[in-house]
Motif scaffolding. Sequence first.
Motif, PDB file in Angstrom:
ATOM      1  N   TYR A   1       0.833  -1.210   0.000  1.00 22.79           N
ATOM      2  CA  TYR A   1       0.000   0.000   0.000  1.00 22.79           C
ATOM      3  C   TYR A   1       0.864   1.255   0.000  1.00 22.79           C
ATOM      4  O   TYR A   1       0.601   2.196  -0.754  1.00 22.79           O
ATOM      5  CB  TYR A   1      -0.923  -0.012   1.221  1.00 22.79           C
ATOM      6  N   LEU A   2       1.883   1.288   0.840  1.00 23.69           N
ATOM      7  CA  LEU A   2       2.752   2.461   0.901  1.00 23.69           C
ATOM      8  C   LEU A   2       3.538   2.638  -0.407  1.00 23.69           C
ATOM      9  O   LEU A   2       3.759   3.768  -0.859  1.00 23.69           O
ATOM     10  CB  LEU A   2       3.714   2.343   2.082  1.00 23.69           C
ATOM     11  N   SER A   3       3.949   1.532  -1.008  1.00 26.74           N
ATOM     12  CA  SER A   3       4.642   1.618  -2.298  1.00 26.74           C
ATOM     13  C   SER A   3       3.737   2.224  -3.358  1.00 26.74           C
ATOM     14  O   SER A   3       4.170   3.072  -4.155  1.00 26.74           O
ATOM     15  CB  SER A   3       5.108   0.230  -2.740  1.00 26.74           C
ATOM     16  N   ASP A   4       2.481   1.822  -3.360  1.00 29.11           N
ATOM     17  CA  ASP A   4       1.520   2.386  -4.310  1.00 29.11           C
ATOM     18  C   ASP A   4       1.239   3.852  -4.000  1.00 29.11           C
ATOM     19  O   ASP A   4       1.153   4.688  -4.909  1.00 29.11           O
ATOM     20  CB  ASP A   4       0.214   1.593  -4.276  1.00 29.11           C
ATOM     21  N   PHE A   5       1.075   4.158  -2.728  1.00 25.46           N
ATOM     22  CA  PHE A   5       0.743   5.522  -2.319  1.00 25.46           C
ATOM     23  C   PHE A   5       1.814   6.503  -2.763  1.00 25.46           C
ATOM     24  O   PHE A   5       1.509   7.601  -3.257  1.00 25.46           O
ATOM     25  CB  PHE A   5       0.564   5.580  -0.795  1.00 25.46           C
TER      26      PHE A   5
ATOM     27  N   ASN B   1      13.127   8.157  -7.356  1.00 27.66           N
ATOM     28  CA  ASN B   1      13.911   9.351  -7.620  1.00 27.66           C
ATOM     29  C   ASN B   1      13.381  10.596  -6.938  1.00 27.66           C
ATOM     30  O   ASN B   1      13.807  11.706  -7.238  1.00 27.66           O
ATOM     31  CB  ASN B   1      13.978   9.608  -9.130  1.00 27.66           C
ATOM     32  N   GLY B   2      12.425  10.395  -6.017  1.00 21.57           N
ATOM     33  CA  GLY B   2      11.906  11.554  -5.268  1.00 21.57           C
ATOM     34  C   GLY B   2      10.739  12.232  -5.942  1.00 21.57           C
ATOM     35  O   GLY B   2      10.189  13.181  -5.410  1.00 21.57           O
ATOM     36  N   ASN B   3      10.305  11.756  -7.119  1.00 21.89           N
ATOM     37  CA  ASN B   3       9.139  12.342  -7.774  1.00 21.89           C
ATOM     38  C   ASN B   3       7.933  11.487  -7.432  1.00 21.89           C
ATOM     39  O   ASN B   3       7.839  10.343  -7.877  1.00 21.89           O
ATOM     40  CB  ASN B   3       9.345  12.384  -9.297  1.00 21.89           C
ATOM     41  N   HIS B   4       7.007  12.053  -6.688  1.00 27.58           N
ATOM     42  CA  HIS B   4       5.846  11.300  -6.216  1.00 27.58           C
ATOM     43  C   HIS B   4       4.577  11.968  -6.690  1.00 27.58           C
ATOM     44  O   HIS B   4       4.497  13.189  -6.814  1.00 27.58           O
ATOM     45  CB  HIS B   4       5.849  11.218  -4.682  1.00 27.58           C
ATOM     46  N   GLU B   5       3.584  11.165  -6.923  1.00 29.71           N
ATOM     47  CA  GLU B   5       2.333  11.689  -7.462  1.00 29.71           C
ATOM     48  C   GLU B   5       1.458  12.282  -6.379  1.00 29.71           C
ATOM     49  O   GLU B   5       0.642  13.143  -6.648  1.00 29.71           O
ATOM     50  CB  GLU B   5       1.584  10.581  -8.214  1.00 29.71           C
ATOM     51  N   LYS B   6       1.578  11.800  -5.140  1.00 30.21           N
ATOM     52  CA  LYS B   6       0.636  12.232  -4.111  1.00 30.21           C
ATOM     53  C   LYS B   6       1.292  13.210  -3.163  1.00 30.21           C
ATOM     54  O   LYS B   6       2.480  13.230  -3.007  1.00 30.21           O
ATOM     55  CB  LYS B   6       0.112  11.016  -3.327  1.00 30.21           C
TER      56      LYS B   6
END
Length: 288
Positions: free
Chosen positions: A271-275, A283-288
């Motif tokens: 879940y955390l990997s998906d979140f 690389n530090g670019n996250h969608e949420k």
Amino acid sequence: MAFSVLGSLGSHVFVRTSHQRPLTIQSVRERGRRNVSFKLSRSRVMSSKSELVDFDERTSPIEVRKEIERCYELIHRLGRGVVYLGSSRMGPDHSHYLQVLELGREIANLLECTSWTGAGPGLMDAATKGALQAGKSVGGFKIGKEAGEWTASNYHPYLPSEVYLTCRFFSARKHGLVDAAVRSSSADRTAVVALPGGIGTLDEIFEILALIQLQRIGSELPVPFLLMNYDSFYSKLLDFLDDCEDWGTLSKGEVSSLWKVCDSNSEALSYLSDFYNLHASDNGNHEK
């Protein structure tokens, strides 16, 4: 002033009065060392020398504010991260302790952030040790005496003093545990992980849940909230919340939209990997 002494036990003194007037009570065994002042109001009052906070301090907003500021300073120095809430009574011989030890290690490796706990024994200790095994930083907001402990201590058995704060006020401790999970940018990887626990854990769980529900947690971005339902520990609680929906005190799906119930560590890590979108890249670019 009319009052009556109902009884005493050690340093505990019970008094009943019908008027509001300051009264100084001195323990016989503590004579010459300590006076305790009370303002009585048609109620029974108890004094105990085991209290960690004097009444004058407890009623002082200045003292509470100072401790909250120290919590914030510690978070600023160590960095926000994953906050673990859990029982102080489940020791190393409990299966949940071993599961939390693994979870703390794996989440620390996955999110590469500070792991925060109440700096107490039990499952809090397991999460702390797991993060240390991963070589990651830890922080804590300790309280003098945890449930199930016979003695109070302001010191942690192995953590250096610069990574935890012993709180006198529960309100300050709660401020710290909440703020440690706040996200101010997409680069922040934080979470709240609710482990099996008793009254104190449930208190913390529902306080943070209410803050998320009312959008008062103070986070600019969503904070993942995981409820670890090891061995169906929280299943009856979840049934009760379903009943609340039937009674109309909760909207359908209201609670389930606020947290993720996980039956295993692998489910929590997935879940955390998906979140945080950690499958494709790190690389530090996250969608949420």
